[in-house]
Design a protein around this motif. Structure first.
Motif, PDB file in Angstrom:
ATOM      1  N   UNK A   1      24.479  15.962   4.820  1.00 58.40           N
ATOM      2  CA  UNK A   1      23.242  16.624   5.232  1.00 58.40           C
ATOM      3  C   UNK A   1      22.336  15.644   5.973  1.00 58.40           C
ATOM      4  N   UNK A   2      22.149  14.465   5.395  1.00 60.07           N
ATOM      5  CA  UNK A   2      21.255  13.468   5.983  1.00 60.07           C
ATOM      6  C   UNK A   2      21.774  12.984   7.341  1.00 60.07           C
ATOM      7  N   UNK A   3      23.074  12.881   7.489  1.00 62.28           N
ATOM      8  CA  UNK A   3      23.674  12.471   8.758  1.00 62.28           C
ATOM      9  C   UNK A   3      23.280  13.449   9.867  1.00 62.28           C
ATOM     10  N   UNK A   4      23.322  14.734   9.559  1.00 62.70           N
ATOM     11  CA  UNK A   4      22.905  15.746  10.534  1.00 62.70           C
ATOM     12  C   UNK A   4      21.415  15.608  10.866  1.00 62.70           C
ATOM     13  N   UNK A   5      20.610  15.385   9.841  1.00 63.44           N
ATOM     14  CA  UNK A   5      19.170  15.249  10.051  1.00 63.44           C
ATOM     15  C   UNK A   5      18.838  14.029  10.920  1.00 63.44           C
ATOM     16  N   UNK A   6      19.531  12.925  10.685  1.00 62.36           N
ATOM     17  CA  UNK A   6      19.300  11.727  11.490  1.00 62.36           C
ATOM     18  C   UNK A   6      19.622  12.015  12.948  1.00 62.36           C
ATOM     19  N   UNK A   7      20.726  12.706  13.185  1.00 57.58           N
ATOM     20  CA  UNK A   7      21.111  13.044  14.550  1.00 57.58           C
ATOM     21  C   UNK A   7      20.053  13.881  15.244  1.00 57.58           C
ATOM     22  N   UNK A   8      19.523  14.853  14.541  1.00 55.69           N
ATOM     23  CA  UNK A   8      18.485  15.707  15.122  1.00 55.69           C
ATOM     24  C   UNK A   8      17.195  14.918  15.358  1.00 55.69           C
ATOM     25  N   UNK A   9      16.805  14.110  14.385  1.00 55.02           N
ATOM     26  CA  UNK A   9      15.586  13.317  14.543  1.00 55.02           C
ATOM     27  C   UNK A   9      15.721  12.317  15.685  1.00 55.02           C
TER      28      UNK A   9
ATOM     29  N   UNK B   1       0.854  -1.181   0.000  1.00 60.49           N
ATOM     30  CA  UNK B   1       0.000   0.000   0.000  1.00 60.49           C
ATOM     31  C   UNK B   1       0.895   1.238   0.000  1.00 60.49           C
ATOM     32  N   UNK B   2       0.681   2.122  -0.946  1.00 64.85           N
ATOM     33  CA  UNK B   2       1.441   3.369  -1.034  1.00 64.85           C
ATOM     34  C   UNK B   2       0.439   4.516  -0.985  1.00 64.85           C
ATOM     35  N   UNK B   3       0.621   5.405  -0.017  1.00 60.35           N
ATOM     36  CA  UNK B   3      -0.278   6.549   0.124  1.00 60.35           C
ATOM     37  C   UNK B   3       0.531   7.838   0.143  1.00 60.35           C
ATOM     38  N   UNK B   4      -0.116   8.903  -0.265  1.00 62.86           N
ATOM     39  CA  UNK B   4       0.530  10.219  -0.299  1.00 62.86           C
ATOM     40  C   UNK B   4      -0.055  11.057   0.826  1.00 62.86           C
ATOM     41  N   UNK B   5       0.838  11.705   1.579  1.00 65.67           N
ATOM     42  CA  UNK B   5       0.419  12.466   2.762  1.00 65.67           C
ATOM     43  C   UNK B   5       1.157  13.809   2.807  1.00 65.67           C
ATOM     44  N   UNK B   6       0.485  14.911   2.480  1.00 68.32           N
ATOM     45  CA  UNK B   6       1.132  16.230   2.616  1.00 68.32           C
ATOM     46  C   UNK B   6       1.405  16.534   4.092  1.00 68.32           C
ATOM     47  N   UNK B   7       2.513  17.215   4.362  1.00 70.71           N
ATOM     48  CA  UNK B   7       2.795  17.603   5.747  1.00 70.71           C
ATOM     49  C   UNK B   7       3.564  18.916   5.800  1.00 70.71           C
ATOM     50  N   UNK B   8       3.389  19.618   6.937  1.00 72.66           N
ATOM     51  CA  UNK B   8       4.044  20.910   7.121  1.00 72.66           C
ATOM     52  C   UNK B   8       4.684  21.001   8.508  1.00 72.66           C
ATOM     53  N   UNK B   9       4.672  19.910   9.238  1.00 77.52           N
ATOM     54  CA  UNK B   9       5.243  19.917  10.578  1.00 77.52           C
ATOM     55  C   UNK B   9       6.628  19.267  10.561  1.00 77.52           C
ATOM     56  N   UNK B  10       7.203  19.075  11.731  1.00 77.11           N
ATOM     57  CA  UNK B  10       8.486  18.396  11.816  1.00 77.11           C
ATOM     58  C   UNK B  10       8.371  16.994  11.232  1.00 77.11           C
ATOM     59  N   UNK B  11       9.421  16.542  10.586  1.00 76.81           N
ATOM     60  CA  UNK B  11       9.429  15.220   9.980  1.00 76.81           C
ATOM     61  C   UNK B  11       9.124  14.142  11.020  1.00 76.81           C
ATOM     62  N   UNK B  12       9.714  14.235  12.178  1.00 78.70           N
ATOM     63  CA  UNK B  12       9.497  13.228  13.212  1.00 78.70           C
ATOM     64  C   UNK B  12       8.039  13.217  13.665  1.00 78.70           C
ATOM     65  N   UNK B  13       7.398  14.398  13.697  1.00 82.21           N
ATOM     66  CA  UNK B  13       5.975  14.468  14.038  1.00 82.21           C
ATOM     67  C   UNK B  13       5.114  13.874  12.930  1.00 82.21           C
ATOM     68  N   UNK B  14       5.517  14.092  11.693  1.00 79.64           N
ATOM     69  CA  UNK B  14       4.803  13.489  10.571  1.00 79.64           C
ATOM     70  C   UNK B  14       4.898  11.967  10.656  1.00 79.64           C
TER      71      UNK B  14
ATOM     72  N   UNK C   1      17.549  12.690  18.314  1.00 85.77           N
ATOM     73  CA  UNK C   1      17.493  13.457  19.561  1.00 85.77           C
ATOM     74  C   UNK C   1      16.039  13.769  19.932  1.00 85.77           C
ATOM     75  N   UNK C   2      15.198  13.971  18.916  1.00 82.77           N
ATOM     76  CA  UNK C   2      13.781  14.246  19.160  1.00 82.77           C
ATOM     77  C   UNK C   2      13.009  12.979  19.528  1.00 82.77           C
ATOM     78  N   UNK C   3      13.365  11.866  18.866  1.00 85.49           N
ATOM     79  CA  UNK C   3      12.679  10.593  19.136  1.00 85.49           C
ATOM     80  C   UNK C   3      13.522   9.459  18.559  1.00 85.49           C
ATOM     81  N   UNK C   4      14.151   8.691  19.435  1.00 88.21           N
ATOM     82  CA  UNK C   4      15.033   7.629  18.937  1.00 88.21           C
ATOM     83  C   UNK C   4      14.297   6.325  18.633  1.00 88.21           C
ATOM     84  N   UNK C   5      12.965   6.333  18.684  1.00 95.47           N
ATOM     85  CA  UNK C   5      12.217   5.115  18.353  1.00 95.47           C
ATOM     86  C   UNK C   5      11.942   4.996  16.851  1.00 95.47           C
ATOM     87  N   UNK C   6      12.193   6.067  16.102  1.00 99.94           N
ATOM     88  CA  UNK C   6      11.981   6.046  14.653  1.00 99.94           C
ATOM     89  C   UNK C   6      13.353   5.895  13.989  1.00 99.94           C
ATOM     90  N   UNK C   7      13.485   4.838  13.205  1.00103.02           N
ATOM     91  CA  UNK C   7      14.762   4.519  12.563  1.00103.02           C
ATOM     92  C   UNK C   7      14.811   5.133  11.167  1.00103.02           C
TER      93      UNK C   7
END
Length: 163
Positions: free
Chosen positions: A102-110, A68-81, A112-118
């Motif tokens: 760039x992605x390495x930095x983003x992973x680190x920030x995400x 199943x592939x669905x499209x979901x617009x979002x405007x909040x933090x990626x981790x919240x999405x 830090x916000x929630x380490x349950x999302x890989x």
């Protein structure tokens, strides 16, 4: 159920994006394509146009992979999405070393916000590594042929924007 979120602006969706979507869909039960509403980027295509293009491309991919592939617009933090759609995995495509930094930095920030999302990185296929939406738009704007970078419907949409 394994749910992954593949976020991006997708302005427009390219063959590189489609390659990552196809491969990610084979790894999960449900793949959510998160379309960023990034007003600061000033996208060429409206949110509605980007969503419609992605949905059209994903019908075939969903049938091909059985996912199943669905499209979901979002405007909040990626981790919240990710939380909003129930995703345990964030999919990111990599083209080059610059993407990784760039992605390495983003992973680190995400994390830090929630380490349950890989976060899972998928390397773009060698034939698609140079493709970037920004460059595709520039080629189309200057009258070049974008056939090698996007599907026919996306090429037609670009032609409609640039005349």
């Amino acid at each position: 159920m394994r749910i992954a979120l593949y976020p991006g602006t997708f302005d427009p969706i390219t063959l590189g994006h489609i390659d990552i979507i196809r491969r990610a869909a084979m790894l999960v039960d449900r793949l959510v394509i998160g379309v960023a509403i990034n007003r600061d980027k000033g996208p060429l295509f409206s949110l509605e146009e980007r969503v419609a293009m992605i949905e059209a491309e994903c019908v075939v991919l969903s049938d091909l992979t059985g996912t199943e592939i669905v499209v979901h617009p979002f405007e909040n933090l990626l981790i919240n999405c990710a939380h909003d759609v129930g995703a345990q995995i964030i999919i990111r495509g990599l083209r080059a070393v610059a993407d990784f930094e760039y992605e390495f930095q983003m992973v680190g920030m995400n994390r830090a916000l929630d380490n349950s999302v890989e976060t899972v990185f998928l390397m773009a296929d060698a034939g698609h590594q140079a493709i970037a939406s920004k460059l595709v738009k520039e080629i189309a704007r200057l009258g070049g042929d974008v056939t090698k970078f996007v599907t026919s419907p996306v090429k037609a949409a670009l032609a409609g924007k640039y005349g």
